[in-house]
Design a protein around this motif. Structure first.
Motif, PDB file in Angstrom:
ATOM      1  N   HIS A  69       3.093  -4.724  -3.966  1.00  0.00           N
ATOM      2  CA  HIS A  69       3.145  -3.278  -3.722  1.00  0.00           C
ATOM      3  C   HIS A  69       3.874  -2.581  -4.879  1.00  0.00           C
ATOM      4  O   HIS A  69       4.925  -1.970  -4.688  1.00  0.00           O
ATOM      5  CB  HIS A  69       3.872  -2.982  -2.406  1.00  0.00           C
ATOM      6  CG  HIS A  69       3.267  -3.651  -1.235  1.00  0.00           C
ATOM      7  ND1 HIS A  69       3.667  -4.894  -0.790  1.00  0.00           N
ATOM      8  CD2 HIS A  69       2.251  -3.267  -0.430  1.00  0.00           C
ATOM      9  CE1 HIS A  69       2.941  -5.239   0.257  1.00  0.00           C
ATOM     10  NE2 HIS A  69       2.071  -4.267   0.497  1.00  0.00           N
ATOM     11  N   SER A  77       5.055   1.132  -4.514  1.00  0.00           N
ATOM     12  CA  SER A  77       5.907   1.547  -3.389  1.00  0.00           C
ATOM     13  C   SER A  77       7.139   2.288  -3.903  1.00  0.00           C
ATOM     14  O   SER A  77       7.717   1.945  -4.930  1.00  0.00           O
ATOM     15  CB  SER A  77       6.312   0.348  -2.533  1.00  0.00           C
ATOM     16  OG  SER A  77       7.281  -0.422  -3.185  1.00  0.00           O
ATOM     17  N   THR A 134       6.826   5.171   0.873  1.00  0.00           N
ATOM     18  CA  THR A 134       5.363   5.132   0.750  1.00  0.00           C
ATOM     19  C   THR A 134       4.930   3.922  -0.069  1.00  0.00           C
ATOM     20  O   THR A 134       5.663   3.439  -0.925  1.00  0.00           O
ATOM     21  CB  THR A 134       4.825   6.411   0.062  1.00  0.00           C
ATOM     22  OG1 THR A 134       5.457   6.552  -1.217  1.00  0.00           O
ATOM     23  CG2 THR A 134       5.077   7.651   0.903  1.00  0.00           C
ATOM     24  N   GLU A 135       3.726   3.453   0.230  1.00  0.00           N
ATOM     25  CA  GLU A 135       3.135   2.328  -0.504  1.00  0.00           C
ATOM     26  C   GLU A 135       2.469   2.796  -1.798  1.00  0.00           C
ATOM     27  O   GLU A 135       2.403   2.053  -2.761  1.00  0.00           O
ATOM     28  CB  GLU A 135       2.078   1.631   0.364  1.00  0.00           C
ATOM     29  CG  GLU A 135       2.623   1.000   1.612  1.00  0.00           C
ATOM     30  CD  GLU A 135       3.227  -0.347   1.340  1.00  0.00           C
ATOM     31  OE1 GLU A 135       2.704  -1.073   0.472  1.00  0.00           O
ATOM     32  OE2 GLU A 135       4.228  -0.678   1.985  1.00  0.00           O
ATOM     33  N   ASN A 136       1.902   4.017  -1.755  1.00  0.00           N
ATOM     34  CA  ASN A 136       1.223   4.599  -2.910  1.00  0.00           C
ATOM     35  C   ASN A 136       1.100   6.101  -2.679  1.00  0.00           C
ATOM     36  O   ASN A 136       1.524   6.607  -1.636  1.00  0.00           O
ATOM     37  CB  ASN A 136      -0.150   3.942  -3.129  1.00  0.00           C
ATOM     38  CG  ASN A 136      -1.029   4.039  -1.902  1.00  0.00           C
ATOM     39  OD1 ASN A 136      -1.262   5.119  -1.364  1.00  0.00           O
ATOM     40  ND2 ASN A 136      -1.511   2.890  -1.418  1.00  0.00           N
ATOM     41  N   LYS A 144      -1.336   7.974  -1.848  1.00  0.00           N
ATOM     42  CA  LYS A 144      -2.193   8.394  -0.728  1.00  0.00           C
ATOM     43  C   LYS A 144      -1.592   8.067   0.643  1.00  0.00           C
ATOM     44  O   LYS A 144      -2.089   8.532   1.662  1.00  0.00           O
ATOM     45  CB  LYS A 144      -3.562   7.734  -0.851  1.00  0.00           C
ATOM     46  CG  LYS A 144      -4.333   8.186  -2.065  1.00  0.00           C
ATOM     47  CD  LYS A 144      -5.671   7.496  -2.155  1.00  0.00           C
ATOM     48  CE  LYS A 144      -6.399   7.929  -3.416  1.00  0.00           C
ATOM     49  NZ  LYS A 144      -7.694   7.292  -3.546  1.00  0.00           N
ATOM     50  N   ASP A 145      -0.533   7.290   0.679  1.00  0.00           N
ATOM     51  CA  ASP A 145       0.077   6.830   1.929  1.00  0.00           C
ATOM     52  C   ASP A 145       0.957   7.924   2.536  1.00  0.00           C
ATOM     53  O   ASP A 145       1.786   8.504   1.845  1.00  0.00           O
ATOM     54  CB  ASP A 145       0.917   5.579   1.621  1.00  0.00           C
ATOM     55  CG  ASP A 145       1.554   4.962   2.836  1.00  0.00           C
ATOM     56  OD1 ASP A 145       1.042   5.149   3.960  1.00  0.00           O
ATOM     57  OD2 ASP A 145       2.579   4.274   2.665  1.00  0.00           O
ATOM     58  N   ARG A 146       0.777   8.217   3.854  1.00  0.00           N
ATOM     59  CA  ARG A 146       1.669   9.148   4.547  1.00  0.00           C
ATOM     60  C   ARG A 146       3.063   8.551   4.641  1.00  0.00           C
ATOM     61  O   ARG A 146       4.053   9.255   4.672  1.00  0.00           O
ATOM     62  CB  ARG A 146       1.136   9.460   5.952  1.00  0.00           C
ATOM     63  CG  ARG A 146       0.005  10.463   5.958  1.00  0.00           C
ATOM     64  CD  ARG A 146      -0.302  10.984   7.342  1.00  0.00           C
ATOM     65  NE  ARG A 146      -0.455   9.956   8.352  1.00  0.00           N
ATOM     66  CZ  ARG A 146      -1.572   9.258   8.591  1.00  0.00           C
ATOM     67  NH1 ARG A 146      -2.648   9.501   7.872  1.00  0.00           N
ATOM     68  NH2 ARG A 146      -1.615   8.348   9.535  1.00  0.00           N
ATOM     69  N   GLY A 147       3.130   7.241   4.747  1.00  0.00           N
ATOM     70  CA  GLY A 147       4.398   6.542   4.677  1.00  0.00           C
ATOM     71  C   GLY A 147       5.124   6.378   5.993  1.00  0.00           C
ATOM     72  O   GLY A 147       4.559   6.523   7.077  1.00  0.00           O
ATOM     73  N   GLU A 148       6.394   6.083   5.851  1.00  0.00           N
ATOM     74  CA  GLU A 148       7.268   5.839   6.983  1.00  0.00           C
ATOM     75  C   GLU A 148       8.553   6.646   6.821  1.00  0.00           C
ATOM     76  O   GLU A 148       9.034   6.836   5.704  1.00  0.00           O
ATOM     77  CB  GLU A 148       7.630   4.352   7.071  1.00  0.00           C
ATOM     78  CG  GLU A 148       6.446   3.451   7.317  1.00  0.00           C
ATOM     79  CD  GLU A 148       6.794   1.983   7.204  1.00  0.00           C
ATOM     80  OE1 GLU A 148       6.259   1.201   8.010  1.00  0.00           O
ATOM     81  OE2 GLU A 148       7.589   1.622   6.300  1.00  0.00           O
ATOM     82  N   GLU A 185       6.430   5.218  11.570  1.00  0.00           N
ATOM     83  CA  GLU A 185       5.313   5.701  10.763  1.00  0.00           C
ATOM     84  C   GLU A 185       5.245   7.222  10.800  1.00  0.00           C
ATOM     85  O   GLU A 185       5.528   7.834  11.821  1.00  0.00           O
ATOM     86  CB  GLU A 185       3.991   5.125  11.284  1.00  0.00           C
ATOM     87  CG  GLU A 185       3.802   3.671  10.954  1.00  0.00           C
ATOM     88  CD  GLU A 185       2.426   3.163  11.341  1.00  0.00           C
ATOM     89  OE1 GLU A 185       1.463   3.964  11.354  1.00  0.00           O
ATOM     90  OE2 GLU A 185       2.325   1.969  11.627  1.00  0.00           O
ATOM     91  N   LYS A 233      -0.383  11.250  11.515  1.00  0.00           N
ATOM     92  CA  LYS A 233      -1.342  12.194  10.962  1.00  0.00           C
ATOM     93  C   LYS A 233      -1.150  13.576  11.595  1.00  0.00           C
ATOM     94  O   LYS A 233      -1.245  14.596  10.926  1.00  0.00           O
ATOM     95  CB  LYS A 233      -2.758  11.678  11.213  1.00  0.00           C
ATOM     96  CG  LYS A 233      -3.833  12.369  10.445  1.00  0.00           C
ATOM     97  CD  LYS A 233      -5.165  11.665  10.658  1.00  0.00           C
ATOM     98  CE  LYS A 233      -6.108  12.009   9.528  1.00  0.00           C
ATOM     99  NZ  LYS A 233      -7.328  11.220   9.603  1.00  0.00           N
TER     100      LYS A 233
END
Length: 154
Positions: A88, A91, A112-114, A116-120, A142, A145
């Protein structure tokens, strides 16, 4: 005359005690801020720059981990995240806010991982002793959305 000496002695002791308490409070405040800075610097270097080995210099050898997916100890902790960052590389973990209470430092994180990620949303809690991170807890949720309100998690 004896009452006056007693009164002056008592007043002197009170002033001295207040001065010592203020000095202790200032030292305590400086110590807690040093703990916060230690953790913030570690976190940015470790989780954002992925400079794991350098950042881990402030992690105690007997580091205690409360996240059930990560093992106890400095070496296993470093190994776990070295492998994680290989898989990752994009991240990141943005520190939104931080707080400190003595030897405990809290970080409110958007991880976030990238791009585009909403993440945590994460709350990381670290215990610091003698300039080393000795213990860690986290609460992870998390980023959904949609939400039942217009507030963000941050």
């Amino acid at each position: 005359m004896h009452k006056m000496k007693t009164l002056l002695l008592t007043a002197g002791l009170l002033v001295s005690s207040a001065s010592m308490a203020a000095t202790t409070s200032q030292a305590s405040s400086a110590s807690t801020e040093a703990n916060r800075q230690l953790v913030v610097n570690f976190y940015n270097q470790f989780f954002n720059q992925h400079n794991v080995d350098e950042a881990a210099k402030v992690v105690a050898e007997d580091y205690r981990q409360h996240n059930p997916q990560v093992p106890d100890g400095k070496k296993p902790f470093v190994s776990y995240f070295t492998d994680y960052f290989k898989h990752h590389p994009q991240s990141r973990a943005k520190i939104i806010r931080s707080a400190v209470d003595g030897d405990l430092v809290w970080l409110h994180i958007h991880s976030t991982e990238n791009a585009k990620d909403r993440g945590e949303a994460i709350v990381d809690i670290f215990r610091v002793r003698d300039g080393k991170i000795v213990e860690h807890w986290d609460v992870i949720q998390e980023v959904p959305k949609t939400a039942a309100n217009d507030n963000t998690m941050f």
